[in-house]
Design a protein around this motif. Sequence first.
Motif, PDB file in Angstrom:
ATOM      1  N   LYS A 135     -20.498  -0.455 -25.365  1.00  0.00           N
ATOM      2  CA  LYS A 135     -19.355   0.656 -25.530  1.00  0.00           C
ATOM      3  C   LYS A 135     -18.467   0.321 -24.376  1.00  0.00           C
ATOM      4  N   GLY A 136     -17.447   0.874 -24.395  1.00  0.00           N
ATOM      5  CA  GLY A 136     -16.386   0.328 -23.379  1.00  0.00           C
ATOM      6  C   GLY A 136     -15.995  -1.040 -23.145  1.00  0.00           C
ATOM      7  N   LYS A 137     -16.014  -1.327 -21.678  1.00  0.00           N
ATOM      8  CA  LYS A 137     -15.855  -2.496 -21.580  1.00  0.00           C
ATOM      9  C   LYS A 137     -16.610  -3.786 -21.992  1.00  0.00           C
ATOM     10  N   ASP A 138     -17.856  -3.335 -22.380  1.00  0.00           N
ATOM     11  CA  ASP A 138     -18.733  -4.371 -22.944  1.00  0.00           C
ATOM     12  C   ASP A 138     -18.194  -4.496 -24.536  1.00  0.00           C
ATOM     13  N   LEU A 139     -17.897  -3.573 -25.159  1.00  0.00           N
ATOM     14  CA  LEU A 139     -16.920  -3.529 -26.602  1.00  0.00           C
ATOM     15  C   LEU A 139     -15.963  -4.369 -26.335  1.00  0.00           C
ATOM     16  N   ALA A 140     -14.964  -4.155 -25.496  1.00  0.00           N
ATOM     17  CA  ALA A 140     -13.775  -5.010 -25.320  1.00  0.00           C
ATOM     18  C   ALA A 140     -14.191  -6.379 -25.135  1.00  0.00           C
ATOM     19  N   SER A 141     -15.175  -6.635 -24.334  1.00  0.00           N
ATOM     20  CA  SER A 141     -15.425  -8.077 -23.998  1.00  0.00           C
ATOM     21  C   SER A 141     -15.874  -9.016 -25.214  1.00  0.00           C
ATOM     22  N   TYR A 142     -16.481  -8.040 -26.262  1.00  0.00           N
ATOM     23  CA  TYR A 142     -16.756  -8.863 -27.534  1.00  0.00           C
ATOM     24  C   TYR A 142     -15.582  -9.231 -28.177  1.00  0.00           C
ATOM     25  N   VAL A 143     -14.536  -8.328 -28.235  1.00  0.00           N
ATOM     26  CA  VAL A 143     -13.096  -8.580 -28.712  1.00  0.00           C
ATOM     27  C   VAL A 143     -12.669  -9.820 -28.383  1.00  0.00           C
ATOM     28  N   ILE A 144     -12.769  -9.845 -26.791  1.00  0.00           N
ATOM     29  CA  ILE A 144     -11.911 -10.889 -26.228  1.00  0.00           C
ATOM     30  C   ILE A 144     -12.604 -12.296 -26.470  1.00  0.00           C
ATOM     31  N   ARG A 145     -13.977 -12.276 -26.669  1.00  0.00           N
ATOM     32  CA  ARG A 145     -14.834 -13.210 -26.847  1.00  0.00           C
ATOM     33  C   ARG A 145     -14.455 -13.865 -28.416  1.00  0.00           C
ATOM     34  N   LYS A 152      -7.806 -18.374 -29.243  1.00  0.00           N
ATOM     35  CA  LYS A 152      -6.828 -17.521 -29.007  1.00  0.00           C
ATOM     36  C   LYS A 152      -7.129 -16.440 -27.742  1.00  0.00           C
ATOM     37  N   LYS A 153      -5.996 -16.134 -27.285  1.00  0.00           N
ATOM     38  CA  LYS A 153      -6.329 -14.749 -26.193  1.00  0.00           C
ATOM     39  C   LYS A 153      -5.793 -13.720 -26.638  1.00  0.00           C
ATOM     40  N   ILE A 154      -6.469 -12.651 -26.161  1.00  0.00           N
ATOM     41  CA  ILE A 154      -5.750 -11.121 -26.531  1.00  0.00           C
ATOM     42  C   ILE A 154      -5.773 -10.184 -25.208  1.00  0.00           C
ATOM     43  N   SER A 155      -4.751  -9.418 -25.385  1.00  0.00           N
ATOM     44  CA  SER A 155      -4.437  -8.544 -24.230  1.00  0.00           C
ATOM     45  C   SER A 155      -5.407  -7.660 -24.187  1.00  0.00           C
ATOM     46  N   SER A 156      -5.551  -7.044 -22.774  1.00  0.00           N
ATOM     47  CA  SER A 156      -6.517  -6.081 -22.801  1.00  0.00           C
ATOM     48  C   SER A 156      -6.012  -4.745 -23.736  1.00  0.00           C
ATOM     49  N   SER A 157      -4.916  -4.472 -23.695  1.00  0.00           N
ATOM     50  CA  SER A 157      -4.420  -3.212 -24.525  1.00  0.00           C
ATOM     51  C   SER A 157      -4.436  -3.446 -25.900  1.00  0.00           C
ATOM     52  N   ALA A 158      -4.426  -4.878 -26.405  1.00  0.00           N
ATOM     53  CA  ALA A 158      -4.434  -5.149 -27.592  1.00  0.00           C
ATOM     54  C   ALA A 158      -6.055  -4.994 -28.117  1.00  0.00           C
ATOM     55  N   ALA A 159      -7.026  -5.443 -27.349  1.00  0.00           N
ATOM     56  CA  ALA A 159      -8.461  -5.330 -27.501  1.00  0.00           C
ATOM     57  C   ALA A 159      -8.678  -3.667 -27.675  1.00  0.00           C
ATOM     58  N   HIS A 160      -8.512  -3.023 -26.920  1.00  0.00           N
ATOM     59  CA  HIS A 160      -8.641  -1.674 -26.799  1.00  0.00           C
ATOM     60  C   HIS A 160      -7.961  -0.771 -27.965  1.00  0.00           C
ATOM     61  N   ILE A 184      -1.184 -14.066 -36.450  1.00  0.00           N
ATOM     62  CA  ILE A 184      -0.219 -14.682 -35.416  1.00  0.00           C
ATOM     63  C   ILE A 184       0.301 -16.010 -35.595  1.00  0.00           C
ATOM     64  N   GLY A 185      -0.438 -16.826 -36.433  1.00  0.00           N
ATOM     65  CA  GLY A 185       0.195 -18.011 -36.586  1.00  0.00           C
ATOM     66  C   GLY A 185      -0.428 -19.251 -35.421  1.00  0.00           C
ATOM     67  N   ASP A 186       0.801 -19.977 -35.016  1.00  0.00           N
ATOM     68  CA  ASP A 186       0.603 -20.761 -33.839  1.00  0.00           C
ATOM     69  C   ASP A 186       0.683 -20.026 -32.437  1.00  0.00           C
ATOM     70  N   LYS A 187       1.030 -18.780 -32.625  1.00  0.00           N
ATOM     71  CA  LYS A 187       0.894 -17.976 -31.210  1.00  0.00           C
ATOM     72  C   LYS A 187      -0.458 -18.040 -30.400  1.00  0.00           C
ATOM     73  N   SER A 188      -0.244 -18.071 -29.050  1.00  0.00           N
ATOM     74  CA  SER A 188      -1.616 -18.224 -28.486  1.00  0.00           C
ATOM     75  C   SER A 188      -2.266 -16.909 -28.218  1.00  0.00           C
ATOM     76  N   GLU A 189      -1.519 -15.877 -28.185  1.00  0.00           N
ATOM     77  CA  GLU A 189      -1.902 -14.646 -27.492  1.00  0.00           C
ATOM     78  C   GLU A 189      -1.897 -13.575 -28.457  1.00  0.00           C
ATOM     79  N   ILE A 190      -2.763 -12.866 -28.779  1.00  0.00           N
ATOM     80  CA  ILE A 190      -2.675 -11.446 -29.739  1.00  0.00           C
ATOM     81  C   ILE A 190      -2.364 -10.343 -28.735  1.00  0.00           C
ATOM     82  N   SER A 191      -1.119  -9.662 -29.018  1.00  0.00           N
ATOM     83  CA  SER A 191      -0.760  -8.805 -28.384  1.00  0.00           C
ATOM     84  C   SER A 191      -0.995  -7.349 -29.147  1.00  0.00           C
ATOM     85  N   ILE A 192      -0.689  -6.238 -28.564  1.00  0.00           N
ATOM     86  CA  ILE A 192      -0.842  -4.784 -29.054  1.00  0.00           C
ATOM     87  C   ILE A 192       0.046  -4.708 -30.344  1.00  0.00           C
TER      88      ILE A 192
END
Length: 202
Positions: A135-145, A152-160, A184-192
């Motif tokens: 839950k919470g931060k732990d759940l967001a950390s899975y999305v980032i992983r 790729k990277k994913i912003s915190s706002s996009a993960a939530h 997102i193709g060749d973009k490096s980060e997933i945004s909200i």
Amino acid sequence: MNASELKNSLSKEEFSPLYIFWVEDAFSFDEAMGVLRKALEKKYPGYEDIHWNSEKPLNALLEELGSFSFFSKHKLVRIDGDDFCKEDELEKISQALEGSLLATVIFVPKKKTAYNAAAKATKGKAALVECIKPKGKDLASYVIRFAQENGKKISSSAAHKLIELIGDDLLALQNQVSLLVTFIGDKSEISIEHVQALFAES
């Protein structure tokens, strides 16, 4: 312990002959089982993986645990359900495993009451692993992983935002991250904005 703590203990080669799992989240359980299998393969190459038929009597299980395998030097025996969760039965299983290098046993009870009873009955002789929904931060950390595993990277706002839209099902979140990576193709980060755009299209 949780799945992460199990991974840490196995990395130090701290094995238990008996594991009792409480499974609230299937994804976490599958990960934990993968870690355990990998660790066993390192220690006992070519170990035998047995999914035990719980309809067989206790004596048959005890005989299996005490016998040498024609296929390998070690067995991983998984037992699903609430059979063999009585105190006297678990005591016999614990005794059969004591000092033995022949087998590792995994219990996966269906009911929390059975898990609690099994934990109490083994009196510290079993490793207890709880695969609960993060839950919470732990759940967001899975999305980032999940994003990192796809390069790729994913912003915190996009993960939530993704969690808000999908919920706490880790497998569903993993699948959605894979879709976003393609989106997102060749973009490096997933945004909200990417998350919102993908859901606007679906």
